[in-house]
Design an enzyme around this catalytic site. Structure first.
Site, PDB file in Angstrom:
ATOM      1  CG  HIS A 267      57.888  33.158 121.813  1.00 43.54           C
ATOM      2  ND1 HIS A 267      58.528  32.737 122.933  1.00 43.54           N
ATOM      3  CD2 HIS A 267      57.364  32.033 121.248  1.00 43.54           C
ATOM      4  CE1 HIS A 267      58.403  31.421 123.053  1.00 43.54           C
ATOM      5  NE2 HIS A 267      57.696  30.968 122.041  1.00 43.54           N
ATOM      6  CG  HIS A 308      58.868  35.177 131.327  1.00 35.41           C
ATOM      7  ND1 HIS A 308      57.973  34.207 131.679  1.00 35.41           N
ATOM      8  CD2 HIS A 308      59.646  34.643 130.357  1.00 35.41           C
ATOM      9  CE1 HIS A 308      58.202  33.113 130.969  1.00 35.41           C
ATOM     10  NE2 HIS A 308      59.215  33.351 130.155  1.00 35.41           N
ATOM     11  CG  ASP A 365      64.786  35.963 124.391  1.00 34.29           C
ATOM     12  OD1 ASP A 365      63.593  35.847 124.680  1.00 34.29           O
ATOM     13  OD2 ASP A 365      65.424  35.097 123.760  1.00 34.29           O
TER      14      ASP A 365
END
Ligand code: SDX
Length: 429
Positions: A267, A308, A365
């Site tokens: 995450h 994702h 990210d």
């Protein structure tokens, strides 16, 4: 025109059931399965909640297939290009963009809640100097309820909004204090003359011995990253905040739980893991080896910053951050070989059948760490940056849930343990 019914029939019992269908604003059809246990005697099984809506929410909309992200209906691209983090925070909290006066009042409210009790600085000083800042954040934020007994009647909407504003305001102060403890620097108190992001940079990097000039490029880039990380519907950490909130726990405990959930490398911890991975890859010549490892079922290695749960297309935030990373490096006059390596890794991965077939694209990210690094933010603080921004989403979602009657979250299970058996005293075993 009412929805066509979804009718299910249990062949074994002959029982049948019309399942109600509800549709979200964008028409997404959702089956209401609440009556299944009491009518057909079935539960549903959905590990990771891949096909399950936990709530209705009017805050953030994502279309994973089309790569769409909107905060209260506004496309993320427009907010990224024209807004600022505090205005986006107001939007997420209240549902509407503020007028000039409303924004000034909100800015004042947040500014005058940035200080933390001096005992919290004592608390922070008790950590070992090399404690991970996310461990410190989870502990310190969880302890805030020990300092704010006033206005903690969660039945009172004003008290709820005050708790929300307090957390938005204090997260940067706590984060900077954790970083300065690690550096062995004295506390830097919030300066009310600065805006949200500039104030944070000053608390992070100023030293008593000389004036600290805010770099406008850094402030603009960080404010953009805060906007992009502010909310993302029912992700793991936000779902955690909602679940903890459903028990009636205080908002500080809810956000502390969210911080802990965010820390995981699957995450929010991925931004730190991406830089570690890029360092491990080291050179473009090694990219193929790591791509092979990511594809190897027997190797737990995954390409960090890729894939994702919802986006099966390019994460719209990743596109914006990728462009911003380029601009920041150029404006700061620095080059980072990791940027070139990341771009090459992305190119090779997106030409590989494995990633294409599984619709694995760079996520939020993948490039953010490149910018944090260019701003002088240490890798261990990358997920703390994410937490500062996501606090706005967490408290907005918590407020939304608190404002509507919500049952305690309590999933069921498929029991796979032993059937009933009789206890045998140890003497006879
Ligand atoms: C965030 O939910 C949110 O909105 C999160 C977030 C937010 O703003 O809150 O967007 C922020 O958390 C972004 C994600 C950051 N995490 C990473 O970058 C870590 C690497 N990514 C993976 O761990 C993974 O992609 C997840 C956890 C992000 C998503 O996992 P899913 O949706 O549960 O997908 P999966 O694990 O079921 O994978 C599907 C397939 C699997 O192969 P098969 O079993 O079908 O053969 O894709 C493979 C996986 O092995 N796969 C990957 C991969 N991600 C998925 N293979 C290699 N590298 C990867 N990164």
């Amino acid at each position: 025109m009412s929805d066509p019914r979804v009718y299910i029939k249990d062949e074994s019992s002959g029982k049948s059931l019309d399942l109600p269908v509800i549709r979200g604003t964008e028409g997404e059809p959702t089956l209401v399965i609440k009556s299944l246990p009491s009518t057909l005697g079935y539960f549903t099984y959905d590990p990771g909640f891949t096909a399950t809506a936990s709530c209705t929410s009017s805050i953030t909309f994502i279309d994973g297939g089309k790569g769409i992200l909107r905060y209260r209906g506004y496309p993320i691209e427009q907010l990224a290009a024209g807004s600022n983090f505090l205005e986006v925070a107001y939007l997420l909290l209240t549902g509407e963009l503020p007028s000039g006066d409303e924004l000034d009042e909100f800015h004042h409210d947040i500014t005058y809640h940035t200080m933390i009790h001096e005992k919290l600085n004592t608390f922070i000083s008790g950590f070992h100097y090399d404690a991970h800042p996310m461990a410190m954040m989870a502990g310190v934020v969880g302890s805030l309820s020990a300092f704010y007994h006033d206005k903690m009647d969660m039945e009172n909407p004003e008290h709820r909004m005050l708790a929300a504003k307090r957390m938005i305001a204090k997260m940067p102060t706590i984060a900077a204090a954790c970083y300065r403890h690690h550096m062995g620097w004295p506390t830097a108190y919030p300066k009310n003359t600065l805006n949200f992001t500039e104030r944070f940079l000053h608390m992070m990097f100023s030293v008593p011995s000389e004036p600290y000039d805010i770099n406008p490029v850094a402030a603009k880039a960080l404010d953009l990253l805060f906007i992009l990380h502010a909310d993302h519907e029912q992700n793991a950490s936000t779902s955690t905040v909602r679940l903890v909130g459903s028990t009636g726990a205080n908002p500080y405990a809810c956000v502390a739980a969210g911080i802990s959930a965010l820390w995981g490398p699957a995450h929010g911890g991925a931004n730190e893991a991406v830089l570690k991975m890029l360092d491990e890859i080291g050179d473009v010549s090694n990219v193929g080896k790591f791509i092979d490892r990511a594809k190897d079922k027997n190797d737990p290695f995954r390409l960090m910053g890729f894939g994702h749960r919802v986006y099966k297309n390019y994460d719209p935030r990743a596109s914006i951050i990728r462009a911003a990373a380029y601009e920041v490096l150029e404006e700061l006059g620095t080059r980072d070989p990791l940027m070139d390596l990341a771009m090459e890794l992305e190119r090779i991965a997106l030409e590989d059948e494995y990633f294409v077939s599984k619709k694995l694209y760079p996520n939020v990210d993948f490039y953010s760490g490149i910018i944090y690094k260019a701003l002088g933010i240490p890798r261990s603080m990358f997920t703390v940056m994410f937490a500062i921004a996501r606090t706005v989403g967490w408290v907005s979602q918590w407020l939304e849930q608190e404002g509507t009657p919500t049952p305690i979250g309590r999933p069921r299970q498929v029991y796979s343990g032993p059937g009933e058996r009789q206890y045998v005293p140890v003497e006879t075993r």
